[in-house]
Design a protein around this motif. Structure first.
Motif, PDB file in Angstrom:
ATOM      1  N   SER A  18       0.826  -1.205   0.000  1.00 17.45           N
ATOM      2  CA  SER A  18       0.000   0.000   0.000  1.00 17.45           C
ATOM      3  C   SER A  18       0.862   1.257   0.000  1.00 17.45           C
ATOM      4  CB  SER A  18      -0.955   0.007   1.196  1.00 17.45           C
ATOM      5  OG  SER A  18      -0.251   0.179   2.417  1.00 17.45           O
ATOM      6  N   GLU A  19       2.014   1.220   0.674  1.00 18.19           N
ATOM      7  CA  GLU A  19       2.907   2.375   0.691  1.00 18.19           C
ATOM      8  C   GLU A  19       3.559   2.593  -0.671  1.00 18.19           C
ATOM      9  OE1 GLU A  19       4.168   4.989   3.135  1.00 18.19           O
ATOM     10  OE2 GLU A  19       2.053   4.480   3.219  1.00 18.19           O
ATOM     11  N   ILE A  20       3.960   1.503  -1.316  1.00 19.82           N
ATOM     12  CA  ILE A  20       4.560   1.624  -2.653  1.00 19.82           C
ATOM     13  C   ILE A  20       3.539   2.202  -3.623  1.00 19.82           C
ATOM     14  CG2 ILE A  20       5.492   0.322  -4.608  1.00 19.82           C
ATOM     15  CD1 ILE A  20       6.782  -1.574  -2.574  1.00 19.82           C
ATOM     16  N   LEU A  21       2.299   1.748  -3.548  1.00 21.46           N
ATOM     17  CA  LEU A  21       1.251   2.270  -4.431  1.00 21.46           C
ATOM     18  C   LEU A  21       0.988   3.740  -4.140  1.00 21.46           C
ATOM     19  CD1 LEU A  21      -1.400  -0.619  -4.443  1.00 21.46           C
ATOM     20  CD2 LEU A  21       0.491  -0.247  -6.018  1.00 21.46           C
ATOM     21  N   ARG A  22       0.979   4.100  -2.869  1.00 19.78           N
ATOM     22  CA  ARG A  22       0.679   5.482  -2.488  1.00 19.78           C
ATOM     23  C   ARG A  22       1.747   6.446  -2.974  1.00 19.78           C
ATOM     24  NH1 ARG A  22       1.799   9.122   1.564  1.00 19.78           N
ATOM     25  NH2 ARG A  22       3.297   7.711   2.558  1.00 19.78           N
ATOM     26  N   VAL A  23       3.013   6.039  -2.889  1.00 18.23           N
ATOM     27  CA  VAL A  23       4.116   6.953  -3.175  1.00 18.23           C
ATOM     28  C   VAL A  23       4.613   6.831  -4.615  1.00 18.23           C
ATOM     29  CG1 VAL A  23       6.471   7.602  -2.511  1.00 18.23           C
ATOM     30  CG2 VAL A  23       4.809   6.964  -0.748  1.00 18.23           C
ATOM     31  N   LEU A  24       4.770   5.599  -5.106  1.00 21.39           N
ATOM     32  CA  LEU A  24       5.369   5.382  -6.421  1.00 21.39           C
ATOM     33  C   LEU A  24       4.371   4.949  -7.486  1.00 21.39           C
ATOM     34  CD1 LEU A  24       8.647   3.504  -5.373  1.00 21.39           C
ATOM     35  CD2 LEU A  24       8.419   5.907  -6.042  1.00 21.39           C
ATOM     36  N   GLY A  25       3.189   4.496  -7.063  1.00 20.54           N
ATOM     37  CA  GLY A  25       2.232   3.985  -8.037  1.00 20.54           C
ATOM     38  C   GLY A  25       2.698   2.652  -8.596  1.00 20.54           C
ATOM     39  N   GLY A  26       2.166   2.301  -9.767  1.00 18.38           N
ATOM     40  CA  GLY A  26       2.541   1.031 -10.389  1.00 18.38           C
ATOM     41  C   GLY A  26       1.667  -0.106  -9.916  1.00 18.38           C
ATOM     42  N   PRO A  27       1.858  -1.303 -10.481  1.00 14.25           N
ATOM     43  CA  PRO A  27       1.037  -2.461 -10.112  1.00 14.25           C
ATOM     44  C   PRO A  27       1.419  -2.997  -8.733  1.00 14.25           C
ATOM     45  CG  PRO A  27       2.763  -3.122 -11.638  1.00 14.25           C
ATOM     46  CD  PRO A  27       2.849  -1.625 -11.524  1.00 14.25           C
ATOM     47  N   ALA A  28       0.470  -3.645  -8.088  1.00 10.11           N
ATOM     48  CA  ALA A  28       0.739  -4.300  -6.808  1.00 10.11           C
ATOM     49  C   ALA A  28       1.512  -5.591  -7.059  1.00 10.11           C
ATOM     50  CB  ALA A  28      -0.573  -4.597  -6.088  1.00 10.11           C
ATOM     51  N   ILE A  29       2.632  -5.752  -6.364  1.00 11.41           N
ATOM     52  CA  ILE A  29       3.497  -6.905  -6.637  1.00 11.41           C
ATOM     53  C   ILE A  29       3.725  -7.773  -5.393  1.00 11.41           C
ATOM     54  CG2 ILE A  29       4.687  -6.191  -8.707  1.00 11.41           C
ATOM     55  CD1 ILE A  29       6.006  -5.377  -5.236  1.00 11.41           C
ATOM     56  N   GLY A  30       2.921  -7.573  -4.335  1.00 12.60           N
ATOM     57  CA  GLY A  30       3.127  -8.335  -3.107  1.00 12.60           C
ATOM     58  C   GLY A  30       2.958  -9.832  -3.285  1.00 12.60           C
ATOM     59  N   ASP A  31       1.895 -10.256  -3.967  1.00 16.04           N
ATOM     60  CA  ASP A  31       1.664 -11.688  -4.189  1.00 16.04           C
ATOM     61  C   ASP A  31       2.731 -12.282  -5.100  1.00 16.04           C
ATOM     62  OD1 ASP A  31      -0.563 -11.784  -2.588  1.00 16.04           O
ATOM     63  OD2 ASP A  31      -2.000 -11.560  -4.215  1.00 16.04           O
ATOM     64  N   ILE A  32       3.163 -11.504  -6.098  1.00 17.05           N
ATOM     65  CA  ILE A  32       4.194 -11.985  -7.018  1.00 17.05           C
ATOM     66  C   ILE A  32       5.511 -12.184  -6.275  1.00 17.05           C
ATOM     67  CG2 ILE A  32       5.580 -11.337  -9.035  1.00 17.05           C
ATOM     68  CD1 ILE A  32       3.056  -9.843 -10.050  1.00 17.05           C
ATOM     69  N   ARG A  33       5.880 -11.198  -5.474  1.00 16.12           N
ATOM     70  CA  ARG A  33       7.117 -11.325  -4.678  1.00 16.12           C
ATOM     71  C   ARG A  33       7.044 -12.520  -3.729  1.00 16.12           C
ATOM     72  NH1 ARG A  33       7.096 -11.544   0.549  1.00 16.12           N
ATOM     73  NH2 ARG A  33       5.599  -9.817   0.537  1.00 16.12           N
ATOM     74  N   SER A  34       5.882 -12.719  -3.129  1.00 18.05           N
ATOM     75  CA  SER A  34       5.700 -13.844  -2.207  1.00 18.05           C
ATOM     76  C   SER A  34       5.903 -15.182  -2.913  1.00 18.05           C
ATOM     77  CB  SER A  34       4.292 -13.771  -1.604  1.00 18.05           C
ATOM     78  OG  SER A  34       4.003 -14.906  -0.830  1.00 18.05           O
TER      79      SER A  34
END
Length: 444
Positions: A47-63
């Motif tokens: 949520s912080e990456i999306l708030r500051v840098l935007g872009g796609p959510a990659i949490g599940d991919i990284r996991s």
């Protein structure tokens, strides 16, 4: 001359946490795996990456990448989270970027410096954003793996390319693919329309809402509206729900749907109370909350076209599986691959999103999502067994199994024993991994 039989191509449609427990089992079944992943997660450090840098959510991919890494040094690096204390987290991040943190121990110097260069790149992007106090990144609980994948994506300019590069750096088997359902550099959010007419916006808000809102969360959201010259309710913990029709005109702050403004950094997966009303359907939205209809990535479609087995894996049905299936092209590709076995691994327990659903209703939800992906182009009859051919269910399950009703749809039902490991809580129902693997192999 004898020939070596090629393993079956298996596509696993899944989210993150639950299916991670089955990754090793899938690798035993076949060496040719494609994991199709959602990119709509907006909870935790994502949520912080999306708030500051935007872009796609990659949490599940990284996991998923982390679970597949064979090298313990890389695995430790990508799974590392910074301290919960903001000051300690910032100091730790500085130490990692400068290269003197102990987390680098055991990594080859060449790999260390290559990875560090991407972390430096994302660090520079965060510094640029810090010129505006409203986009000052909060490092507490940040995932190094999320920041690394974000840094690679920003550097190479493509989510698909960033994933492939990270897979090669971490020496994951080249026969394994990690496929984001959308190949994009933009943020995509989902909403849930409930049967009572209410709408919940944001994946984390649907599945794992924040238990409490911190002062920092309130300040982030308050600053947004003050910057845009919008007055705020006296109770800032609920203010987003009062501003659904407001549009920011401040040129430095792009408008964002108010329900998405409060940070989901400190969400809890222990929040499992049922929704006030069952979910009617899931859909994608733009920043104004309007429904949109994105198309699935070409690599995802190609993997489905070539698949010999498609697995709808365990996990969050409404926020992990459905956001993939409703993308344009998904239903058509799954239906048209008539040679593939299409297996639903049914959860053993209800969650917040599926409280009270029967196995038949799980199947209905998946089938309806596939129909939705056609849009207005549905020109032929689709049967349930065009989308699901097999249902795997637990011998003992919290979810009601309507066997006769399901089998009339042309779906074969296969009962799998439970895992009776004493370490597992009695109220959590999990598959016996060996039995699950054997039954998958028999079908393949």
């Amino acid at each position: 001359m004898s020939t070596v039989k090629k393993d079956s191509d298996i596509v696993i449609i899944s989210g993150g946490t639950a299916t991670n427990s089955l990754v090793s089992m899938f690798q035993c079944v076949s060496s040719s795996l494609s994991f199709c992943m959602p990119i709509s997660d907006n909870g935790g450090s994502t949520s912080e990456i999306l708030r500051v840098l935007g872009g796609p959510a990659i949490g599940d991919i990284r996991s998923r990448i982390t679970r597949l890494i064979p090298d313990e040094g890389f695995k430790r690096l990508l799974s590392h989270r910074l301290s919960e204390d903001p000051k300690e987290a910032k100091n730790e991040w500085t130490s990692i970027v400068e290269g003197d943190h102990q987390i680098w121990n055991g990594l080859d110097i060449q790999c260390k410096e290559m990875i560090r260069s991407f972390l430096i790149h994302v660090h520079m992007e965060l510094l640029k954003k810090s010129r505006n106090p409203n986009t000052n990144f909060r490092f507490e609980l940040a995932s190094i793996g999320n920041l690394l994948l974000t840094g690679v994506r920003l550097f190479v300019g493509s989510l698909d390319s960033a994933i492939e590069l990270l897979l090669r750096i971490t020496r994951i088997d080249p026969n394994i693919q990690i496929l984001p359902c959308l190949n994009t550099n933009y943020t995509y959010h989902i909403s849930a329309l409930l049967q009572n007419g209410d709408i919940i916006t944001g994946q984390s808000q649907i599945s794992h809402p924040s238990e409490s809102i911190t002062e920092a969360d309130i300040n982030d959201s308050t600053d947004y509206f003050q910057e845009a010259d919008i007055s705020i309710s006296e109770n800032p913990t609920i203010f987003p729900h009062h501003y659904n029709q407001l549009y920011s005109t401040h040129e430095d702050i792009p408008y964002q749907h108010p329900d998405l403004l409060i940070s989901q950094l400190r969400f809890s997966k222990d929040v499992n109370s049922p929704l006030q009303s069952p979910i009617n359907r899931i859909f994608y939205i733009n920043q104004y909350g309007e429904e949109i209809h994105p198309r699935a990535s070409s690599r995802t479609i190609k993997s489905l076209d070539n698949a010999e087995v498609i697995v709808y894996s365990i996990g969050s049905l409404m926020t992990s599986i459905i956001p993939i299936l409703i993308l344009k092209g998904m239903g058509y590709s799954i239906k048209n691959n008539s040679r593939a076995k299409k297996i639903l691994l049914l959860n053993g327990n209800h969650d917040r999103e599926t409280s009270g659903l029967t196995a038949y209703e799980f199947i209905q939800t998946i089938f309806n999502a596939a129909l939705y992906s056609y849009g207005e182009n549905l020109i032929s009859t689709i049967n349930y067994n065009d989308i699901i051919t097999h249902l795997f269910y637990l011998e003992t399950s919290e979810i009601k199994i309507d066997l006769e009703k399901i089998e009339t749809l042309g779906i074969k039902c296969i009962k799998i024993p439970n895992d009776h490991n004493d370490a597992i809580l009695d109220d959590i129902f999990l598959y016996d991994i060996i039995a699950l693997q054997n039954n998958l192999q028999q079908i393949i």
